[in-house]
Scaffold this active site. Structure first.
Site, PDB file in Angstrom:
ATOM      1  N   ASP A 262      10.783  12.380 -61.681  1.00  0.00           N
ATOM      2  CA  ASP A 262       9.403  12.751 -61.579  1.00  0.00           C
ATOM      3  C   ASP A 262       9.172  13.356 -62.825  1.00  0.00           C
ATOM      4  O   ASP A 262       9.766  13.164 -64.010  1.00  0.00           O
ATOM      5  CB  ASP A 262       9.022  13.331 -60.574  1.00  0.00           C
ATOM      6  CG  ASP A 262       7.378  13.580 -60.236  1.00  0.00           C
ATOM      7  OD1 ASP A 262       6.781  12.853 -61.020  1.00  0.00           O
ATOM      8  OD2 ASP A 262       7.024  14.268 -59.164  1.00  0.00           O
ATOM      9  N   ARG A 321       3.001  12.905 -71.698  1.00  0.00           N
ATOM     10  CA  ARG A 321       2.858  14.285 -71.185  1.00  0.00           C
ATOM     11  C   ARG A 321       3.512  15.445 -71.555  1.00  0.00           C
ATOM     12  O   ARG A 321       4.692  16.036 -71.021  1.00  0.00           O
ATOM     13  CB  ARG A 321       2.876  14.141 -69.479  1.00  0.00           C
ATOM     14  CG  ARG A 321       2.148  13.140 -68.883  1.00  0.00           C
ATOM     15  CD  ARG A 321       2.476  13.198 -67.106  1.00  0.00           C
ATOM     16  NE  ARG A 321       1.879  11.992 -66.552  1.00  0.00           N
ATOM     17  CZ  ARG A 321       2.021  11.707 -65.344  1.00  0.00           C
ATOM     18  NH1 ARG A 321       2.674  12.558 -64.572  1.00  0.00           N
ATOM     19  NH2 ARG A 321       1.283  10.755 -64.625  1.00  0.00           N
TER      20      ARG A 321
END
Length: 443
Positions: A262, A321
């Protein structure tokens, strides 16, 4: 990219540790500069300097600097680390981590509940059998998906560690850090995490979602660190990497990568007043998320919060990100972004975000265009001034709008950061950051 390298420099580890309190007193009174702070003799008791990012707002961030002798711990195992976290409640504490602590336990098989079998899971939910129009959320507990959920819950309980308020975590020695851990800084105030290397946890039981994109996706849990609804958090001189398990080593099922990672650092659920300084984020896909949803329920929690500063960090060989921002009032300056061949974007401009990105340096290889540095997800203005791409001053908004005319960005985030210490010339940033960021470079 090898996880132990970035931009031609080795990621070192270690921390200076000698007695001394003068710099601590200066930092507490707000007179120490960021440069002085980085040379504090006793790193375990150092506090965040005045004006050093959003975490300096209000009460500032002191972590466990005021811990008495009974609440200073040195740990070398996962069990001892968890015990130290739990001891003494919210009393100020310092936990020194020596060596690399393995939080993976005895392995994935140890987390599997009786009856869970991955081959059966694959046969049951294969697209040609299950289809692509229904997710698995309604599957009962005794199905392969239900057994996967139960197995994942076992891993969840083992690899997560809750960090209490008024705590400093600091690495000692040349190899301090965690392998496979997920730090949970959740619902607390006043936490410092420094000089630690985090190798991303591997989710042993990712979930298949046939409805995620037209082709479906494997979705995983576990960030290396999560700041969830917490305030006054300082992450400094840490290294985040996928280590020995980059995505390139992961298998594919149903034609999709079996994604077991993740994020490296997520800041969510109304978290506020966070400073992220002098860290390395390397060799990862979905790296940092600020605000985890566009939903009305999330907006009610996040709106007016998620104030975060990023400065002097190295973002190396990432896909996306760095960070992706929703709602947050984010200041990002003096960072070095070294893109790899799989680069998608660096800054994600999301719902009601107010990003200021200034005085940064970007090193892009052939084939990666400057217009990809910014990515528009929702309509939100951004300030992007005095940034350099491959040594040349570049208007990131203008180049994005020229290269991606279908996603026009508006200039002007509507606020001016004031919580900054020394701002370096972006021309100097690559040398400063590449040689000073990450675990082992705490001075």
């Amino acid at each position: 990219m090898n996880a132990s390298k970035w931009h031609g420099h080795a990621i070192g580890r270690g921390v200076a540790a000698v007695a001394g309190c003068t710099a601590l007193v200066l930092a507490v009174t707000g007179t120490a500069s960021a440069r002085t702070a980085h040379h504090t003799p006793d790193a375990a008791r150092q506090v965040l300097a005045a004006k050093d990012g959003w975490a300096a707002h209000g009460t500032g961030t002191t972590g466990g600097a005021r811990a008495d002798a009974a609440h200073v711990y040195t740990v070398t195992t996962w069990d001892a680390f968890k015990a130290a976290l739990a001891d003494g409640g919210d009393a100020p504490k310092i936990i020194k981590i020596r060596g690399t602590i393995d939080a993976d336990g005895p392995g994935c098989d140890s987390f599997s509940v009786p009856g869970y079998d991955f081959d059966t899971y694959l046969k049951t939910y294969a697209p040609e059998t299950w289809g692509r129009d229904k997710d698995l959320s309604g599957e009962p507990d005794d199905t392969p998906e239900g057994l996967r959920r139960a197995s994942q819950a076992r891993q969840d309980a083992y690899i997560k560690a809750d960090v209490p308020a008024n705590t400093t975590l600091v690495g000692v020695g040349e190899d301090a850090g965690f392998k496979g851990a997920s730090l949970q800084i959740k619902g607390v105030d006043n936490v410092i995490v420094r000089n630690l290397t985090f190798e991303s946890p591997l989710d042993c039981f990712p979930q298949w979602d046939p409805t995620d994109t037209a082709d479906g996706n494997w979705n995983s849990e576990y960030d290396s660190a999560v700041v969830h609804g917490s305030t006054h958090v300082w992450m400094d001189h840490d290294t985040f990497t996928d280590g020995d398990h980059p995505d390139s080593t992961l298998p594919h099922y149903y034609g999709r990568i079996y994604e077991q990672h993740d994020g490296e650092l997520d800041i969510v659920k109304g978290a506020d007043y966070v400073t992220v300084s002098w860290n390395v984020f390397a060799d990862h896909d979905k790296t940092i998320l600020i605000g985890n949803s566009d939903s009305a329920a999330t907006a009610a929690v996040d709106r007016g919060h998620l104030k975060v500063t990023f400065h002097h960090n190295l973002f190396s060989n990432l896909v996306e990100r760095a960070p992706r921002v929703r709602f947050g009032q984010v200041d990002s300056y003096n960072n070095h972004f070294v893109a790899g061949p799989d680069h998608s974007y660096s800054y994600g401009i999301g719902m009601e975000s107010r990003l200021v990105a200034e005085h940064n340096a970007f090193t892009l290889p052939d084939g990666v265009r400057a217009g990809s540095i910014l990515k528009k997800w929702k309509e939100a203005p951004v300030t992007a001034a005095d940034n350099y791409v491959n040594g040349r001053r570049t208007d990131l908004i203008a180049v994005h709008n020229a290269e991606v005319p279908g996603e026009m960005l508006q200039s002007g985030a509507g606020w001016t950061p004031t919580l900054r210490t020394r701002v370096d010339s972006p021309r100097a940033v690559p040398a400063l950051v590449d040689h000073g960021a990450g675990a082992g470079h705490l001075r």
